[in-house]
Design a protein around this motif. Structure first.
Motif, PDB file in Angstrom:
ATOM      1  N   ARG A 275       0.569  -1.512  -0.301  1.00 16.46           N
ATOM      2  CA  ARG A 275       0.060  -0.429   0.033  1.00 16.46           C
ATOM      3  C   ARG A 275       0.684   1.322   0.162  1.00 16.46           C
ATOM      4  O   ARG A 275       0.919   1.840  -0.481  1.00 16.46           O
ATOM      5  CB  ARG A 275      -0.773  -0.240   1.533  1.00 16.46           C
ATOM      6  CG  ARG A 275      -0.308   0.046   2.409  1.00 16.46           C
ATOM      7  CD  ARG A 275      -1.090  -0.010   3.485  1.00 16.46           C
ATOM      8  NE  ARG A 275      -0.785   0.537   4.967  1.00 16.46           N
ATOM      9  CZ  ARG A 275      -1.403   1.581   6.126  1.00 16.46           C
ATOM     10  NH1 ARG A 275      -3.038   1.011   5.418  1.00 16.46           N
ATOM     11  NH2 ARG A 275      -0.245   1.463   6.716  1.00 16.46           N
ATOM     12  N   SER A 276       1.606   1.513   0.696  1.00 16.34           N
ATOM     13  CA  SER A 276       2.920   2.850   0.979  1.00 16.34           C
ATOM     14  C   SER A 276       3.088   2.458  -0.356  1.00 16.34           C
ATOM     15  O   SER A 276       3.601   3.943  -1.272  1.00 16.34           O
ATOM     16  CB  SER A 276       3.960   2.366   1.715  1.00 16.34           C
ATOM     17  OG  SER A 276       4.725   1.013   0.885  1.00 16.34           O
ATOM     18  N   LEU A 277       3.480   1.602  -1.665  1.00 23.31           N
ATOM     19  CA  LEU A 277       3.760   2.110  -2.465  1.00 23.31           C
ATOM     20  C   LEU A 277       2.882   2.528  -3.472  1.00 23.31           C
ATOM     21  O   LEU A 277       3.100   3.330  -4.531  1.00 23.31           O
ATOM     22  CB  LEU A 277       4.226   0.905  -3.834  1.00 23.31           C
ATOM     23  CG  LEU A 277       5.615  -0.175  -2.737  1.00 23.31           C
ATOM     24  CD1 LEU A 277       6.083  -1.952  -3.640  1.00 23.31           C
ATOM     25  CD2 LEU A 277       7.399   0.766  -2.997  1.00 23.31           C
ATOM     26  N   LEU A 278       1.830   2.436  -3.245  1.00 24.40           N
ATOM     27  CA  LEU A 278       0.610   3.244  -4.298  1.00 24.40           C
ATOM     28  C   LEU A 278       0.427   4.013  -4.009  1.00 24.40           C
ATOM     29  O   LEU A 278      -0.324   5.331  -4.477  1.00 24.40           O
ATOM     30  CB  LEU A 278      -0.757   2.299  -3.915  1.00 24.40           C
ATOM     31  CG  LEU A 278      -0.834   0.252  -4.947  1.00 24.40           C
ATOM     32  CD1 LEU A 278      -2.294   0.264  -4.532  1.00 24.40           C
ATOM     33  CD2 LEU A 278      -0.242   1.344  -6.587  1.00 24.40           C
ATOM     34  N   LEU A 279       0.517   4.891  -2.470  1.00 19.28           N
ATOM     35  CA  LEU A 279       0.264   6.395  -2.066  1.00 19.28           C
ATOM     36  C   LEU A 279       0.583   7.873  -2.556  1.00 19.28           C
ATOM     37  O   LEU A 279      -0.162   8.882  -2.911  1.00 19.28           O
ATOM     38  CB  LEU A 279       0.084   6.536  -0.795  1.00 19.28           C
ATOM     39  CG  LEU A 279      -0.459   5.477   0.651  1.00 19.28           C
ATOM     40  CD1 LEU A 279      -0.033   5.904   2.096  1.00 19.28           C
ATOM     41  CD2 LEU A 279      -2.168   5.224   0.312  1.00 19.28           C
ATOM     42  N   GLU A 280       1.677   6.969  -3.178  1.00 16.73           N
ATOM     43  CA  GLU A 280       2.535   8.458  -3.961  1.00 16.73           C
ATOM     44  C   GLU A 280       1.653   8.872  -5.265  1.00 16.73           C
ATOM     45  O   GLU A 280       1.647   9.835  -5.775  1.00 16.73           O
ATOM     46  CB  GLU A 280       3.989   8.104  -3.910  1.00 16.73           C
ATOM     47  CG  GLU A 280       4.581   9.783  -4.172  1.00 16.73           C
ATOM     48  CD  GLU A 280       6.129  10.029  -3.732  1.00 16.73           C
ATOM     49  OE1 GLU A 280       6.348  10.773  -4.105  1.00 16.73           O
ATOM     50  OE2 GLU A 280       6.428   8.678  -2.649  1.00 16.73           O
ATOM     51  N   PRO A 281       1.561   7.284  -6.107  1.00 15.27           N
ATOM     52  CA  PRO A 281       0.828   8.035  -7.629  1.00 15.27           C
ATOM     53  C   PRO A 281      -0.483   7.871  -7.134  1.00 15.27           C
ATOM     54  O   PRO A 281      -1.105   9.218  -8.232  1.00 15.27           O
ATOM     55  CB  PRO A 281       1.212   6.179  -8.302  1.00 15.27           C
ATOM     56  CG  PRO A 281       1.984   5.560  -7.190  1.00 15.27           C
ATOM     57  CD  PRO A 281       2.215   6.467  -5.847  1.00 15.27           C
TER      58      PRO A 281
END
Length: 313
Positions: free
Chosen positions: A172-178
């Motif tokens: 989930r942390s990988l998706l938050l910025e995009p």
């Protein structure tokens, strides 16, 4: 003005002494219970708007966030943003963008609902450095209608941010910025006028004329068609351009102008409430009481007592 355009030029609302408050006198709030010496070891937070606003009776005083920017997704309700530059009214569905260090406060209606996303300002700087249009958008407070493909896309990205933060899914942390990038890019696109400059200027002129006519005739309680006829357009078209520019319908504008005068008369004059009602075009003081309570949550008498106590204090 096209759907999704931002409301930078709206001159609707009440005069508020907070508008002239110097930036340095506006309190800077940290969020989520932090202490001043806590490390900022997070960058994104999301919460339902009612959780915070109901604690403050749906009003949040003028303040600023030096290290954060915010996105408010409001699918329901209405209200006003109080800023140093004036008062901006809005009606859902809209997305509010609050830049870092911008003085702002809120007055929400009690049916307000939605999400507020708060993120560290350094994540915004990386986007504004990469694109001039996003940088221009991010400079000032914005109200953008959730309309069209881009407005809907921005709203969906905010909802997905909330879902990722609320869950425990892998990566989930990988998706938050995009997702935040998508929300801001789509919001910037949604704020762009879709019509030619000539049409925009014509619509803005109509809105200015409408506000003048409302100021002159709001006490007469005319139907919406009266104002459309005076401007030579259909009521549906006038409502559309008014909503695109301000987030409000024509009737909302009339009601807000009526409420502004009612508040002033209740606070600063000894005029009986029944006479205030008649002066505002209400044929029955009971109807005025229902109107005022629906708008403020208080009866005219309770509002008068509360505000006079505040002045006395």
């Amino acid at each position: 003005m096209a759907k999704g355009s931002s409301m930078d030029i709206c001159r609707i609302g009440l005069h508020n002494p907070n508008m002239t408050t110097a930036r340095t006198k506006i309190p800077s709030y940290r969020l989520f219970g932090e202490h001043q010496d806590d490390p900022a070891d997070f960058w994104l937070h999301c919460e339902p708007i009612p959780e915070r606003t109901h604690l403050h009776n749906w009003e949040i005083a003028l303040h600023r966030h030096e290290q954060f920017f915010q996105l408010f997704l409001l699918p329901q309700g209405s209200g006003e943003i109080v800023s140093q530059d004036g008062i901006l009214a809005f009606t859902a569905p809209v997305i509010l963008y609050i830049p870092p260090d911008a003085g702002h406060g809120f007055r929400f209606t009690r049916d307000i609902d939605g999400l507020v996303v708060t993120a560290l300002a350094d994540r915004l700087r990386s986007l504004t450095a990469a694109d001039r249009e996003i940088a221009r958008f991010a400079e000032k407070l914005r109200i953008v209608a959730v309309a069209g493909e881009d407005g809907t896309r921005s709203a969906e990205a905010i909802e997905r941010i909330d879902a990722e933060l609320s869950g425990r899914s892998i990566g989930r942390s990988l998706l938050l910025e995009p997702l935040m990038t998508e929300a801001l890019v789509a919001l910037t696109r949604a704020s762009r006028p879709g019509n030619g400059q000539q049409e925009q200027d014509r619509d803005l002129a109509r809105i200015e004329a409408l506000l003048t006519i409302v100021d002159t005739h709001f006490r007469e309680r005319h139907p919406v068609g009266f104002y459309a006829d005076r401007l030579g357009v259909s009521a549906a078209h006038l409502n559309r351009i008014t909503r695109n520019a301000s987030g409000l319908s024509i009737q909302n504008l009339i009601d807000r102008r009526t409420l502004e005068t009612a508040r002033r008369d209740l606070i600063f004059t000894p005029t009986p409430i029944s006479k205030i009602a008649y002066s505002l075009g209400f044929s029955d003081p009971a109807y005025f009481n229902r109107f005022f309570r629906k708008q403020t949550g208080l009866t005219p008498g309770a509002f008068r007592d509360r505000e006079r106590r505040r002045l006395a204090d």
